[in-house]
Design an enzyme around this catalytic site. Sequence first.
Site, PDB file in Angstrom:
ATOM      1  N   ASN A   9      42.923  27.421  46.038  1.00 44.70           N
ATOM      2  CA  ASN A   9      44.037  27.687  45.125  1.00 44.70           C
ATOM      3  C   ASN A   9      44.842  28.834  45.724  1.00 44.70           C
ATOM      4  O   ASN A   9      44.428  29.984  45.661  1.00 44.70           O
ATOM      5  CB  ASN A   9      43.475  28.074  43.744  1.00 44.70           C
ATOM      6  CG  ASN A   9      44.558  28.525  42.781  1.00 44.70           C
ATOM      7  OD1 ASN A   9      45.747  28.330  43.042  1.00 44.70           O
ATOM      8  ND2 ASN A   9      44.158  29.137  41.679  1.00 44.70           N
ATOM      9  N   TRP A  10      45.985  28.477  46.299  1.00 45.38           N
ATOM     10  CA  TRP A  10      46.773  29.502  46.998  1.00 45.38           C
ATOM     11  C   TRP A  10      47.495  30.429  46.014  1.00 45.38           C
ATOM     12  O   TRP A  10      48.069  31.437  46.431  1.00 45.38           O
ATOM     13  CB  TRP A  10      47.807  28.839  47.907  1.00 45.38           C
ATOM     14  CG  TRP A  10      47.221  28.093  49.077  1.00 45.38           C
ATOM     15  CD1 TRP A  10      45.889  27.921  49.386  1.00 45.38           C
ATOM     16  CD2 TRP A  10      47.954  27.416  50.108  1.00 45.38           C
ATOM     17  NE1 TRP A  10      45.751  27.180  50.534  1.00 45.38           N
ATOM     18  CE2 TRP A  10      47.008  26.858  51.006  1.00 45.38           C
ATOM     19  CE3 TRP A  10      49.315  27.229  50.359  1.00 45.38           C
ATOM     20  CZ2 TRP A  10      47.397  26.123  52.133  1.00 45.38           C
ATOM     21  CZ3 TRP A  10      49.690  26.501  51.472  1.00 45.38           C
ATOM     22  CH2 TRP A  10      48.736  25.956  52.354  1.00 45.38           C
ATOM     23  N   LYS A  11      47.510  30.063  44.752  1.00 47.17           N
ATOM     24  CA  LYS A  11      48.266  30.832  43.743  1.00 47.17           C
ATOM     25  C   LYS A  11      49.697  31.039  44.236  1.00 47.17           C
ATOM     26  O   LYS A  11      50.224  30.176  44.941  1.00 47.17           O
ATOM     27  CB  LYS A  11      47.566  32.152  43.428  1.00 47.17           C
ATOM     28  CG  LYS A  11      46.084  31.977  43.133  1.00 47.17           C
ATOM     29  CD  LYS A  11      45.500  33.163  42.457  1.00 47.17           C
ATOM     30  CE  LYS A  11      43.988  33.003  42.418  1.00 47.17           C
ATOM     31  NZ  LYS A  11      43.347  33.922  41.499  1.00 47.17           N
ATOM     32  N   HIS A  95      43.654  26.728  34.397  1.00 51.07           N
ATOM     33  CA  HIS A  95      43.261  27.942  35.124  1.00 51.07           C
ATOM     34  C   HIS A  95      43.396  29.145  34.191  1.00 51.07           C
ATOM     35  O   HIS A  95      44.333  29.216  33.386  1.00 51.07           O
ATOM     36  CB  HIS A  95      44.138  28.115  36.361  1.00 51.07           C
ATOM     37  CG  HIS A  95      43.609  29.169  37.289  1.00 51.07           C
ATOM     38  ND1 HIS A  95      43.816  30.503  37.062  1.00 51.07           N
ATOM     39  CD2 HIS A  95      42.855  29.081  38.404  1.00 51.07           C
ATOM     40  CE1 HIS A  95      43.214  31.200  38.029  1.00 51.07           C
ATOM     41  NE2 HIS A  95      42.619  30.360  38.849  1.00 51.07           N
ATOM     42  N   GLU A  97      44.447  32.037  34.608  1.00 54.68           N
ATOM     43  CA  GLU A  97      45.720  32.767  34.678  1.00 54.68           C
ATOM     44  C   GLU A  97      46.789  32.049  33.839  1.00 54.68           C
ATOM     45  O   GLU A  97      47.634  32.686  33.210  1.00 54.68           O
ATOM     46  CB  GLU A  97      46.159  32.927  36.147  1.00 54.68           C
ATOM     47  CG  GLU A  97      45.298  33.968  36.859  1.00 54.68           C
ATOM     48  CD  GLU A  97      45.162  33.791  38.357  1.00 54.68           C
ATOM     49  OE1 GLU A  97      45.940  33.033  38.961  1.00 54.68           O
ATOM     50  OE2 GLU A  97      44.239  34.409  38.934  1.00 54.68           O
ATOM     51  N   GLU A 167      34.830  28.929  36.088  1.00 53.05           N
ATOM     52  CA  GLU A 167      35.427  30.135  36.657  1.00 53.05           C
ATOM     53  C   GLU A 167      35.347  31.271  35.641  1.00 53.05           C
ATOM     54  O   GLU A 167      36.236  31.393  34.779  1.00 53.05           O
ATOM     55  CB  GLU A 167      36.897  29.879  37.009  1.00 53.05           C
ATOM     56  CG  GLU A 167      37.106  28.830  38.060  1.00 53.05           C
ATOM     57  CD  GLU A 167      38.346  29.104  38.895  1.00 53.05           C
ATOM     58  OE1 GLU A 167      38.213  29.184  40.110  1.00 53.05           O
ATOM     59  OE2 GLU A 167      39.431  29.303  38.321  1.00 53.05           O
ATOM     60  N   GLY A 173      39.440  36.977  41.350  1.00 53.06           N
ATOM     61  CA  GLY A 173      40.290  37.952  42.025  1.00 53.06           C
ATOM     62  C   GLY A 173      39.803  39.393  41.889  1.00 53.06           C
ATOM     63  O   GLY A 173      40.529  40.329  42.223  1.00 53.06           O
ATOM     64  N   SER A 212      35.841  34.827  43.224  1.00 46.59           N
ATOM     65  CA  SER A 212      35.510  35.698  44.353  1.00 46.59           C
ATOM     66  C   SER A 212      34.493  35.099  45.317  1.00 46.59           C
ATOM     67  O   SER A 212      33.655  35.811  45.869  1.00 46.59           O
ATOM     68  CB  SER A 212      35.048  37.073  43.846  1.00 46.59           C
ATOM     69  OG  SER A 212      36.093  37.696  43.104  1.00 46.59           O
ATOM     70  N   GLY A 233      40.155  31.095  45.571  1.00 47.87           N
ATOM     71  CA  GLY A 233      41.468  31.729  45.524  1.00 47.87           C
ATOM     72  C   GLY A 233      41.747  32.487  46.809  1.00 47.87           C
ATOM     73  O   GLY A 233      42.069  31.910  47.848  1.00 47.87           O
ATOM     74  N   GLY A 234      41.611  33.807  46.743  1.00 49.41           N
ATOM     75  CA  GLY A 234      41.972  34.684  47.860  1.00 49.41           C
ATOM     76  C   GLY A 234      41.428  34.244  49.209  1.00 49.41           C
ATOM     77  O   GLY A 234      42.134  34.281  50.223  1.00 49.41           O
TER      78      GLY A 234
HETATM   79  C1  PEP Z   1      40.892  31.147  41.458  1.00 48.27           C
HETATM   80  O1  PEP Z   1      42.036  31.566  41.414  1.00 48.27           O
HETATM   81  O2  PEP Z   1      40.644  30.032  40.992  1.00 48.27           O
HETATM   82  C2  PEP Z   1      39.860  31.986  42.070  1.00 48.27           C
HETATM   83  C3  PEP Z   1      38.619  31.610  41.980  1.00 48.27           C
HETATM   84  O3  PEP Z   1      40.301  33.129  42.701  1.00 48.27           O
HETATM   85  P1  PEP Z   1      39.419  34.122  43.635  1.00 48.27           P
HETATM   86  O4  PEP Z   1      38.593  33.247  44.540  1.00 48.27           O
HETATM   87  O5  PEP Z   1      40.417  34.929  44.373  1.00 48.27           O
HETATM   88  O6  PEP Z   1      38.555  34.915  42.716  1.00 48.27           O
END
Ligand code: PEP
Length: 252
Positions: A9-11, A95, A97, A167, A173, A212, A233-234
């Site tokens: 997930n590049w956000k 998600h 967010e 999640e 994040g 994470s 994500g990151g």
């Molecule tokens: C996400 O945005 O779905 C996620 C899991 O982010 P991160 O891996 O950065 O915690």
Amino acid sequence: MRRPFVAGNWKMHGSRAENAQLLDGLVQGLPAQASADIAVCPPFVYLWETARVLKSSAIGVGAQSVCAESIGAFTGEVAASMLKDVGCTYVIVGHSERRAIYREDDALVARKFLASQSQGLIPILCVGETLEEREQGHTTEVVSRQLAAVLDVAGISALDTAVVAYEPVWAIGTGKTATPEQAQEVHAHIRGEVARRDAKIAAELRIVYGGSVKAANAREIFAKPDVDGGLIGGASLKADEFLKICAAAQAH
Ligand code: PEP
């Protein structure tokens, strides 16, 4: 045997130049015979180009959200049919967010899930508790509610063509990862909830973990019996790191 699934997930990150570099790294680095389904979810405006670049690769493309409506006067929104049209296979719905910042509630998430499947897209349904909810002992209740909101309108058979992502909001994040045991506990609970409605669908449902995940911790999380991969994500923004996570998923 469930085939692992890993999605990045590049956000709201990237540019045409950065994406080209990242995608090139992924295409070059992913073994031709990957034993997992891999996907990337760029921002809307890059979906078309990403799908074009990945067309002859084994990497799928997903969107990060979708409109619940199919067509019409919804300024700024993107319909599921449009996502399909530009080459998406997957779409993230619910998600945290989106739920927290854009106030998407369970009912809207369920409508987005339905809209996605109506166009043949595979929804990646995100569920998860906040830190406060965990500390108050409400984790399983929250994920059950989020799951039921979708199953009550879509029916259990909708999970034949969907992925569920657990999640925990406090792990997204933040650098704080759920322990493999914490992840397994909630994944087993989710599978149990699905099994109460249909044991076969539960056994085949892919439930991935997000929060994470990095190359350094992916292997031990993915080793848990009810964890079938990850939503990343990151760590999905660097080709080397994402490829290592994909490799960790394939090791199981
Ligand atoms: C996400 O945005 O779905 C996620 C899991 O982010 P991160 O891996 O950065 O915690």
